[in-house]
Design a protein around this motif. Structure first.
Motif, mmCIF file in Angstrom:
data_model
loop_
_atom_site.group_PDB
_atom_site.id
_atom_site.type_symbol
_atom_site.label_atom_id
_atom_site.label_comp_id
_atom_site.label_asym_id
_atom_site.label_seq_id
_atom_site.Cartn_x
_atom_site.Cartn_y
_atom_site.Cartn_z
ATOM 1 N N ASP A 69 3.312 84.633 55.667
ATOM 2 C CA ASP A 69 3.582 83.503 56.562
ATOM 3 C C ASP A 69 2.317 83.093 57.313
ATOM 4 O O ASP A 69 2.378 82.632 58.450
ATOM 5 C CB ASP A 69 4.687 83.828 57.565
ATOM 6 C CG ASP A 69 6.031 84.046 56.881
ATOM 7 O OD1 ASP A 69 6.138 83.726 55.681
ATOM 8 O OD2 ASP A 69 6.952 84.544 57.529
ATOM 9 N N LYS A 334 7.713 72.382 53.251
ATOM 10 C CA LYS A 334 9.094 72.395 52.754
ATOM 11 C C LYS A 334 9.148 72.246 51.234
ATOM 12 O O LYS A 334 10.026 72.812 50.577
ATOM 13 C CB LYS A 334 9.884 71.281 53.428
ATOM 14 C CG LYS A 334 10.132 71.522 54.913
ATOM 15 C CD LYS A 334 10.845 70.350 55.576
ATOM 16 C CE LYS A 334 11.082 70.640 57.063
ATOM 17 N NZ LYS A 334 11.735 69.501 57.755
ATOM 18 N N ILE A 337 6.514 75.680 49.941
ATOM 19 C CA ILE A 337 6.781 77.013 50.496
ATOM 20 C C ILE A 337 8.106 76.952 51.263
ATOM 21 O O ILE A 337 8.142 77.166 52.486
ATOM 22 C CB ILE A 337 5.635 77.469 51.427
ATOM 23 C CG1 ILE A 337 4.273 76.999 50.919
ATOM 24 C CG2 ILE A 337 5.621 78.995 51.566
ATOM 25 C CD1 ILE A 337 3.139 77.257 51.882
ATOM 26 N N SER A 339 10.489 78.839 51.700
ATOM 27 C CA SER A 339 10.929 80.055 52.400
ATOM 28 C C SER A 339 10.447 80.090 53.845
ATOM 29 O O SER A 339 10.981 80.850 54.659
ATOM 30 C CB SER A 339 10.419 81.297 51.667
ATOM 31 O OG SER A 339 8.988 81.315 51.632
ATOM 32 N N GLN A 340 9.446 79.266 54.188
ATOM 33 C CA GLN A 340 8.914 79.265 55.548
ATOM 34 C C GLN A 340 9.478 78.127 56.407
ATOM 35 O O GLN A 340 9.102 77.977 57.571
ATOM 36 C CB GLN A 340 7.387 79.172 55.518
ATOM 37 C CG GLN A 340 6.728 80.379 54.875
ATOM 38 C CD GLN A 340 5.233 80.415 55.117
ATOM 39 O OE1 GLN A 340 4.741 79.907 56.119
ATOM 40 N NE2 GLN A 340 4.500 81.022 54.186
ATOM 41 N N THR A 341 10.360 77.341 55.845
ATOM 42 C CA THR A 341 10.877 76.180 56.568
ATOM 43 C C THR A 341 11.574 76.582 57.862
ATOM 44 O O THR A 341 11.386 75.963 58.917
ATOM 45 C CB THR A 341 11.846 75.390 55.676
ATOM 46 O OG1 THR A 341 11.144 74.913 54.528
ATOM 47 C CG2 THR A 341 12.424 74.202 56.441
ATOM 48 N N ARG A 342 12.391 77.627 57.804
ATOM 49 C CA ARG A 342 13.153 78.011 58.997
ATOM 50 C C ARG A 342 12.230 78.454 60.123
ATOM 51 O O ARG A 342 12.409 78.046 61.267
ATOM 52 C CB ARG A 342 14.143 79.136 58.644
ATOM 53 C CG ARG A 342 15.077 79.515 59.792
ATOM 54 C CD ARG A 342 16.109 80.536 59.340
ATOM 55 N NE ARG A 342 15.477 81.763 58.896
ATOM 56 C CZ ARG A 342 15.084 82.744 59.717
ATOM 57 N NH1 ARG A 342 15.251 82.616 61.029
ATOM 58 N NH2 ARG A 342 14.524 83.832 59.239
#
Length: 452
Positions: A69, A334, A337, A339-342
């Motif tokens: 991240d 978004k 990657i 998986s890093q949106t949240r």
């Protein structure tokens, strides 16, 4: 024995506290800080083609840290900052651990440094590379071969991340060559050669990365477009179109009376630039107008360049580009990657909880005062013909700030971001001078211009 143990403890405290505070803004934010340009760098790995002003080298560096991240990237930036700060103090004979600790903490409190090291952007490497070049070129005899090699690689990487950084570093080396006959043994020819080779290696690194990702042996595009934007906001483009559209068929001629007020609005604000194909559709025309307007209006161009340089020197506020809507960067994360949106959406920055008004109440006056102090230190040393290490550091920082203002102000137009990313090294230099003054430290060897 007690003093040695105290120093060892202080070193470890500094090695933990300073890097931790350097990424404190990102820790508080809950996610690395983003900027409008971040998405363009991130996308280079995935899209496989070159875009204006987005280094593929820095894009690869960001891609390396995606799995963490991007905390690996911030860790690298914080540790590199700590390394360069302590190495600078050490070569100047100021290696006391408690001095490193209080100077580091004051820098973190009074400058943009922690915000730069907490951000996924090239800016942190701008100031660090200037200090690294100072050590490699002017203090090389005081460091080990491993440290020399590490600085060489660091400077090359920094030069490859941004063309303006490369330009500043190259300008400093050229000034060193000019000053070499005057300063004699204060500037080692071997150091200058190492500095020049590191910058050349950075250029080759960028070309190689561009070829690896796009198949093209080409420089990062976009220089003409950025310069065009600055000339547009100075009124030069409108004048050129009015003078030449009656007998030359430019794509912009139908829009010459409706041009945006600023280069940023033209390039990034959904203007006629989008309708005409952006860089792919207008790059040749913008390049033609830029080069020919230089010949048509030389006095106006010179006046505009001087004004832009002076304005850029005063644009030093922290946080430009951090508090606005960063739709492009959000979209890139978004898309590529997800998986890093949240985590990204939950960060304080994306919830508009960051405000730099109070920060700049302190940072701006400190930055402006620091520039005056550094200029005074350089001027006093030159007047006394005393070119000791402190004067050479002040000279390096002075010319770096001036070169940065010329390159960024003249080509891109004045922006706070371009000033803030470099002016903290003036504060660092001022703190070094204050430390010497208040501790009455005469440990460094002086050298006069007339010394054999």
């Amino acid at each position: 024995m007690r003093a040695r143990l105290a120093d060892t403890g202080a070193i470890w405290i500094a090695a933990v506290v300073i890097p931790a505070f350097l990424i404190a803004p990102a820790l508080w934010n809950g996610y690395p800080l983003l900027q409008f340009d971040t998405g363009g760098y991130l996308a280079r790995w995935y899209e496989g083609y070159l875009v204006p002003s987005r280094s593929t080298v820095f894009g690869l560096y960001l891609h390396f840290g995606e799995g963490s991240d991007f905390w690996i990237n911030l860790g690298i930036q914080a540790l590199a900052t700590f390394w360069i700060l302590q190495l600078t103090l050490r070569v100047l004979g100021l290696a006391q651990p408690f001095r490193l600790l209080w100077i580091g903490l004051l820098l973190i409190l009074t400058t943009a440094l922690p915000w730069l090291s907490s951000m996924l952007l090239t800016d942190i490497f701008s100031g660090l590379s200037v200090l690294a070049l100072f050590i490699l070129v002017l203090q090389g005899e005081k460091i080990s071969p491993i440290e020399k090699a590490s600085l060489f690689v660091f400077i090359a990487f920094s030069a490859a991340t941004h063309s303006a950084t490369l330009g500043v570093l190259l300008g400093l080396c050229l000034l060193g060559l000019i000053a070499k006959p005057l300063l004699r043994r204060r500037i080692a020819l071997s150091g200058l050669l190492q500095g020049m080779l590191s910058i050349a290696s950075g250029a080759m690194m960028l070309l190689a990365a561009n070829h690896a990702l796009s198949g093209q042996w080409a420089w990062t595009p976009g220089g003409y477009g950025v310069a065009f934007g600055r000339m547009l906001q100075d009124g030069i483009v409108a004048r050129y179109l009015n003078d030449h559209c009656p007998h030359q068929n430019f794509k912009l001629c139908p829009y010459r009376d409706a041009l945006p007020a600023t280069g940023d609005q033209f390039l990034w604000g959904h203007s006629m630039f989008d309708k005409l194909g952006r860089f792919a559709g207008l790059d040749d025309e913008m390049g033609y107008i830029v080069t020919h307007s230089l010949a048509d209006y030389p006095a106006w161009q010179a006046e505009a360049a001087l004004k832009a340089t002076a304005q850029q020197l005063l644009h030093v506020a922290t946080g430009e580009g951090c508090t606005e809507w960063l739709g492009h960067t959000y979209g890139i994360i978004k898309r590529y990657i997800p998986s890093q949106t949240r985590q990204m959406d939950a960060a304080r920055q994306q919830r508009k909880e960051i405000n730099f008004s109070a920060v700049n109440w302190l940072h701006v006056p400190v930055a402006l005062a620091s520039m005056l102090v550094v200029l005074s230190l350089f001027g006093y040393g030159a007047w006394r013909r005393r070119f000791d290490d402190s004067t050479l550091l002040a000279a390096t920082v002075t010319f770096a700030l001036l070169g940065n203002a010329m390159i960024c102000g003249v080509i891109s137009g004045p922006h706070d971001r371009y000033g803030a990313r470099l002016v903290w090294i003036a504060t660092f230099t001022a703190l070094i001078a204050a430390s010497r003054f208040f501790t009455d430290d005469d440990s460094e060897l002086s050298d006069d211009l007339g010394a054999p």
